[in-house]
Design an enzyme around this catalytic site. Structure first.
Site, mmCIF file in Angstrom:
data_model
loop_
_atom_site.group_PDB
_atom_site.id
_atom_site.type_symbol
_atom_site.label_atom_id
_atom_site.label_comp_id
_atom_site.label_asym_id
_atom_site.label_seq_id
_atom_site.Cartn_x
_atom_site.Cartn_y
_atom_site.Cartn_z
ATOM 1 N N ASN A 13 26.963 64.689 8.518
ATOM 2 C CA ASN A 13 28.351 64.766 8.968
ATOM 3 C C ASN A 13 28.327 65.589 10.243
ATOM 4 O OD1 ASN A 13 31.066 65.211 9.356
ATOM 5 N ND2 ASN A 13 31.301 66.633 7.651
ATOM 6 N N LYS A 15 30.611 66.199 12.384
ATOM 7 C CA LYS A 15 31.852 66.921 12.721
ATOM 8 C C LYS A 15 32.189 66.716 14.210
ATOM 9 C CE LYS A 15 30.832 69.936 8.902
ATOM 10 N NZ LYS A 15 31.015 71.194 8.234
ATOM 11 N N HIS A 98 37.389 65.501 3.613
ATOM 12 C CA HIS A 98 36.552 66.678 3.847
ATOM 13 C C HIS A 98 37.435 67.933 3.822
ATOM 14 C CE1 HIS A 98 34.002 69.576 5.868
ATOM 15 N NE2 HIS A 98 32.994 68.813 5.495
ATOM 16 N N GLU A 100 37.585 70.411 5.652
ATOM 17 C CA GLU A 100 38.152 70.792 6.960
ATOM 18 C C GLU A 100 39.395 69.971 7.261
ATOM 19 O OE1 GLU A 100 34.497 70.319 9.114
ATOM 20 O OE2 GLU A 100 33.694 72.060 8.034
ATOM 21 N N GLU A 170 31.547 69.563 -2.511
ATOM 22 C CA GLU A 170 31.307 70.541 -1.454
ATOM 23 C C GLU A 170 32.143 71.792 -1.706
ATOM 24 O OE1 GLU A 170 29.652 68.495 2.291
ATOM 25 O OE2 GLU A 170 31.812 68.656 2.504
ATOM 26 N N GLY A 176 29.235 75.443 6.036
ATOM 27 C CA GLY A 176 29.068 76.066 7.347
ATOM 28 C C GLY A 176 28.919 77.577 7.300
#
Ligand code: PGA
Length: 255
Positions: A13, A15, A98, A100, A170, A176
């Site tokens: 991923n 991003k 996701h 985020e 996740e 991160g």
């Protein structure tokens, strides 16, 4: 993972990283390193990089994914991209929900469900993300939350459509941050996801669904994570931007 019934999927991923030129260079670097992998290899890239990624990955075992998709077929939705637009560009996978997107862009369990349905109806494979925050974990809600998010995401998804869905567990606190879940925590979280699927579709069906782990998975910890019963590969952020690291993870999942 249980290789008898499931295939591992390692998905990068990217991003908000890489220009089209950088995309071409990175995929060209990765291709020989991941050739012959005994797992599915996917790179989910920004919309503007899709054309370059599809072109660079041609003739290799790398499949290309997007990082989001809208649930409507077309219309006045400025800034959005439909499932049909993605498949027309050669995209085969898409990340949905996701953390985020949930955290910064107002994604909800309802919109995650709508996007998931739109994706599978268009023939895309959906990588649907679920995961608890640190606060939810410390309050003891991890199992409840993971089961709720999983069932919400799969509302109105048929048994047949489920074949094109991957769930990525996740933990938000591991994304991160460099803080990876322990192998036991990853296996437990993935197990909760599989149990939720079993509650809706039955145990036999749940055994066939690929459930990834994601959150600071890297070249050093991948092997231990994918060795866990319920961990069928990974969704990789930071380490998917480095050809060598990503290929080590792919090799770990191929064992
Ligand atoms: P990370 O990201 O590997 O950089 O923690 C994982 C993800 O967000 O999918």
């Amino acid at each position: 993972m249980n290789k008898q019934v499931r295939k591992a999927v390692i998905a990068g991923n990217w991003k908000m990283n890489k220009t089209p030129a950088e995309t071409t260079a990175l995929i060209n670097e990765m291709k020989p390193l991941v050739a012959g992998a005994d797992c599915d290899v996917v790179l989910c890239v920004p919309y503007v990089d899709i054309a370059a990624a599809v072109e660079a990955a041609k003739g290799s075992n790398i499949k290309i994914g997007a990082e989001n998709v809208h649930f409507k077929a077309s219309g006045a939705y400025t800034g959005e991209v439909s499932a049909e637009m993605l498949t027309a560009c050669g995209v085969e996978y898409v990340v949905i929900g996701h953390s985020e997107r949930r955290q910064y862009f107002g994604e909800t369990d309802q919109t995650v469900n709508l996007r998931t349905l739109a994706a599978v109806n268009a023939g895309l494979k959906a990588i649907v993300c679920v995961g608890e925050t640190l606060e939810q974990r410390e309050l003891g809600y991890t199992e409840t939350l993971l089961k709720y998010q999983t069932k919400m995401a799969l509302t109105n998804v048929s048994k047949e459509q489920l074949e094109n869905i991957i769930i990525a567990y996740e933990p938000v606190w591991a994304i991160g941050t460099g803080v990876t879940a322990t192998a036991e925590q990853a296996n437990e979280g993935n197990g909760f996801v599989r149990a939720a699927i079993a509650e809706v579709y039955g145990k036999d069906v749940a055994e066939t669904v690929t459930v990834q782990y994601g959150g600071s998975m890297n070249a050093a910890n991948a092997e231990e994570l994918v060795a866990q019963e319920h961990v069928d590969g990974g969704l990789i952020g930071g380490a998917s931007l480095k050809a060598n690291d990503f290929s080590v993870i792919v090799k770990a999942a191929s064992k």
